[in-house]
Write an enzyme that holds these catalytic residues in place. Structure first.
Site, PDB file in Angstrom:
ATOM      1  CE1 TYR A 168       4.873  -9.347   9.219  1.00 40.32           C
ATOM      2  CE2 TYR A 168       5.804  -6.939   9.703  1.00 40.32           C
ATOM      3  CZ  TYR A 168       5.454  -8.794  10.413  1.00 40.32           C
ATOM      4  OH  TYR A 168       5.016  -8.483  11.280  1.00 40.32           O
ATOM      5  CD  GLN A 214      -3.086  -0.655   2.199  1.00 35.64           C
ATOM      6  OE1 GLN A 214      -1.873  -1.252   4.052  1.00 35.64           O
ATOM      7  NE2 GLN A 214      -4.589  -0.368   2.815  1.00 35.64           N
ATOM      8  N   PRO A 265      -3.508  -3.837  16.894  1.00 35.67           N
ATOM      9  CG  PRO A 265      -2.402  -1.158  17.436  1.00 35.67           C
ATOM     10  CD  PRO A 265      -2.200  -3.141  16.430  1.00 35.67           C
ATOM     11  CB  ALA A 277      -9.136  -6.375  15.553  1.00 33.76           C
TER      12      ALA A 277
HETATM   13  N1  LIG Z   1       4.976 -10.393  15.269  1.00 28.64           N
HETATM   14  C1  LIG Z   1       3.094 -10.845  14.556  1.00 28.64           C
HETATM   15  O1  LIG Z   1       3.234 -11.989  13.976  1.00 28.64           O
HETATM   16  C2  LIG Z   1       2.761  -9.778  14.242  1.00 28.64           C
HETATM   17  C3  LIG Z   1       1.466  -9.875  13.431  1.00 28.64           C
HETATM   18  C4  LIG Z   1       1.302  -8.874  12.772  1.00 28.64           C
HETATM   19  C5  LIG Z   1       1.277  -7.566  13.004  1.00 28.64           C
HETATM   20  N2  LIG Z   1       2.656  -6.827  13.636  1.00 28.64           N
HETATM   21  C6  LIG Z   1       3.181  -5.991  13.598  1.00 28.64           C
HETATM   22  O2  LIG Z   1       2.074  -5.439  14.141  1.00 28.64           O
HETATM   23  C7  LIG Z   1       2.075  -4.186  13.596  1.00 28.64           C
HETATM   24  C8  LIG Z   1       0.296  -3.678  13.812  1.00 28.64           C
HETATM   25  O3  LIG Z   1      -0.259  -4.381  13.369  1.00 28.64           O
HETATM   26  P1  LIG Z   1      -1.418  -4.701  12.159  1.00 28.64           P
HETATM   27  O4  LIG Z   1      -1.487  -3.841  11.212  1.00 28.64           O
HETATM   28  O5  LIG Z   1      -2.167  -5.501  12.717  1.00 28.64           O
HETATM   29  O6  LIG Z   1      -2.035  -3.427  13.473  1.00 28.64           O
HETATM   30  P2  LIG Z   1      -3.485  -2.540  13.048  1.00 28.64           P
HETATM   31  O7  LIG Z   1      -3.604  -1.628  14.173  1.00 28.64           O
HETATM   32  O8  LIG Z   1      -4.678  -3.873  14.051  1.00 28.64           O
HETATM   33  O9  LIG Z   1      -4.682  -2.507  12.558  1.00 28.64           O
HETATM   34  C9  LIG Z   1      -3.701  -1.770  11.125  1.00 28.64           C
HETATM   35  C10 LIG Z   1      -4.740  -0.378   9.421  1.00 28.64           C
HETATM   36  O10 LIG Z   1      -5.923  -0.939  10.479  1.00 28.64           O
HETATM   37  C11 LIG Z   1      -6.209   0.619   9.443  1.00 28.64           C
HETATM   38  N3  LIG Z   1      -6.165   1.944  10.263  1.00 28.64           N
HETATM   39  C12 LIG Z   1      -4.997   1.987  10.825  1.00 28.64           C
HETATM   40  N4  LIG Z   1      -5.066   3.151  11.483  1.00 28.64           N
HETATM   41  C13 LIG Z   1      -6.377   3.456  11.492  1.00 28.64           C
HETATM   42  C14 LIG Z   1      -7.583   4.504  11.895  1.00 28.64           C
HETATM   43  N5  LIG Z   1      -7.442   5.716  12.231  1.00 28.64           N
HETATM   44  N6  LIG Z   1      -8.705   4.594  10.754  1.00 28.64           N
HETATM   45  C15 LIG Z   1      -9.108   3.481   9.845  1.00 28.64           C
HETATM   46  N7  LIG Z   1      -8.658   1.987   9.721  1.00 28.64           N
HETATM   47  C16 LIG Z   1      -6.829   2.290  10.500  1.00 28.64           C
HETATM   48  C17 LIG Z   1      -5.368   0.474   8.554  1.00 28.64           C
HETATM   49  O11 LIG Z   1      -5.448  -0.793   7.503  1.00 28.64           O
HETATM   50  P3  LIG Z   1      -6.233   0.549   5.794  1.00 28.64           P
HETATM   51  O12 LIG Z   1      -6.579   1.616   5.533  1.00 28.64           O
HETATM   52  O13 LIG Z   1      -5.395  -0.445   5.021  1.00 28.64           O
HETATM   53  O14 LIG Z   1      -7.571  -0.117   6.539  1.00 28.64           O
HETATM   54  C18 LIG Z   1      -4.051   0.442   9.170  1.00 28.64           C
HETATM   55  O15 LIG Z   1      -3.056  -0.430   8.205  1.00 28.64           O
HETATM   56  C19 LIG Z   1       2.339  -4.224  11.970  1.00 28.64           C
HETATM   57  O16 LIG Z   1       2.570  -3.816  11.242  1.00 28.64           O
HETATM   58  C20 LIG Z   1       3.465  -5.340  11.914  1.00 28.64           C
HETATM   59  O17 LIG Z   1       4.582  -4.418  12.421  1.00 28.64           O
HETATM   60  C21 LIG Z   1       3.391  -8.344  13.903  1.00 28.64           C
END
Ligand SMILES: NC(=O)c1ccc[n+]([C@@H]2O[C@H](COP(=O)([O-])OP(=O)(O)OC[C@H]3O[C@@H](n4cnc5c(N)ncnc54)[C@H](OP(=O)(O)O)[C@@H]3O)[C@@H](O)[C@H]2O)c1
Length: 327
Positions: A54, A27, A211, A213
């Site tokens: 990633y 993205q 955080p 989901a």
């Molecule tokens: N260790 C592991 O196995 C593991 C697994 C998962 C993640 N992680 C790490 O944790 C980080 C965060 O996880 P995650 O990306 O799943 O976090 P998340 O907070 O659950 O989801 C982030 C996504 O939510 C949307 N978003 C974020 N803020 C927003 C807002 N204010 N309003 C509306 N939509 C919003 C965006 O997607 P869209 O805009 O595309 O909809 C964004 O990319 C990852 O980047 C990675 O570094 C680690």
């Protein structure tokens, strides 16, 4: 921005940080990544999370190119990578924490990130086929060679973490210092129960992920799947059931009156809830747009306004009666 010690280490990490999973390369190109990282850095973020797997290594390339152009002083930020899944579908090169793979893996990550070292290297998942002792020795060597400062685990069982710590203590090796687990209003069981012993007895740190989901907790999926959202991306069908699940959406909706009382967005409220857990070292956020970073970084202020009474109201929405009784 507040800074918390990463477990028992001397390093302090911004309580909100930024990760690159799904977003970087898919993205966000290098320019967009620079903008996302700059917005976070300006808000006080000092930790940027990444992983070899990633976008098949491309996420590290994008972050590396962005960091190079941003030209920040290396001492002013922390970068991580994670190893386990590998980049090649070959024996010894996938789903493993064997010594050869870990050492080849860190070398490849550093090349893609254009860095001399990462601050944190994680074992991205446990590997039941490699002795933990072999992994602990490889991680110790990676740190001794100056390729990483600290190492950690991601989604390991508490017993596996304890085993790794004990092996390291027995041989005077660098111990793992942090876990990277999922933690959000929907998925908190393992963080709150299984891992408790490792925070309390070993002072283990936690860099928590997803955080929101994957955006569900921002409320963006309440009226279906928006075109430019994560769940609409090609190959992300696996996410669609969770973000359109009626029961989940009802819970998200029930948060709305609390968010309006606090004069904040649903995303800020969900992030603030994670911050209230004192065992969280940093909440790794994700964002595809700068406005999301700017909105999310205000969660620290919201966390300060979350009273025990509000936290109880949130629990009443998300915690099943049965779970409460078990506590
Ligand atoms: N260790 C592991 O196995 C593991 C697994 C998962 C993640 N992680 C790490 O944790 C980080 C965060 O996880 P995650 O990306 O799943 O976090 P998340 O907070 O659950 O989801 C982030 C996504 O939510 C949307 N978003 C974020 N803020 C927003 C807002 N204010 N309003 C509306 N939509 C919003 C965006 O997607 P869209 O805009 O595309 O909809 C964004 O990319 C990852 O980047 C990675 O570094 C680690």
């Amino acid at each position: 921005m507040e800074y918390r010690h990463l477990g028992k280490t001397g390093i302090r990490i911004s309580e909100l940080s930024l990760g690159s999973w799904i977003t970087f390369h898919n993205q966000a190109d290098v320019q967009a990544a620079m903008e996302l990282m700059s917005a976070a850095y300006k808000a006080g973020v000092n930790f940027f999370d990444n992983a070899e797997a990633y976008a098949g290594g491309k996420s590290e390339e994008v972050m590396g190119a962005a960091l190079k152009q941003l030209g920040w002083r290396r001492g002013s930020y922390l970068v991580s990578t994670k190893l386990y899944w590998g980049l090649h579908n070959n024996v010894n090169e996938r789903n493993t924490l064997n010594r050869k793979r870990l050492i080849e893996g860190i070398n490849g990550s550093l090349e893609r990130l254009q860095l001399d070292y990462v601050d944190l290297i994680y074992c991205h998942r446990p590997d039941q086929t490699t002795p933990i002792e072999e992994t602990v020795w490889a991680m110790h060597n990676i740190i001794e060679w100056g390729k990483a400062m600290y190492w950690g685990t991601s989604e390991w069982a508490a017993a596996e973490i304890v085993a790794a710590i004990e092996i390291a203590e027995r041989h005077h090796l660098h111990k793992p210092v942090t876990e990277q687990p999922v933690y959000n209003l929907f998925e908190r069981q393992r963080f709150s129960r299984e891992y408790e012993r490792v925070y309390k007895e070993y002072g283990y740190g936690t860099t928590t992920f997803s955080p929101l989901a994957s955006g569900l907790l921002s409320g963006k999926y309440s009226k279906g799947i928006p075109e430019n959202s994560r769940a609409a991306l090609e190959g992300n069908d696996w996410l669609q059931d969770a973000v359109t699940d009626e029961e989940n959406l009802v819970k998200v909706q029930a948060l709305e009156p609390i968010a309006s009382e606090l004069d904040c967005t649903l995303a800020q409220l969900a992030l603030a809830w994670c911050l209230k857990n004192r065992y969280v070292s940093t909440v790794i956020t994700g964002a595809s747009r700068v406005e999301q970073v700017q909105e999310n970084m205000k969660a620290s202020e919201v966390a300060r306004r979350l009273t025990p009474e509000i936290l109880e109201r949130i629990d009443a929405i998300f915690v099943e009666k049965r779970e409460e009784e078990e506590d």
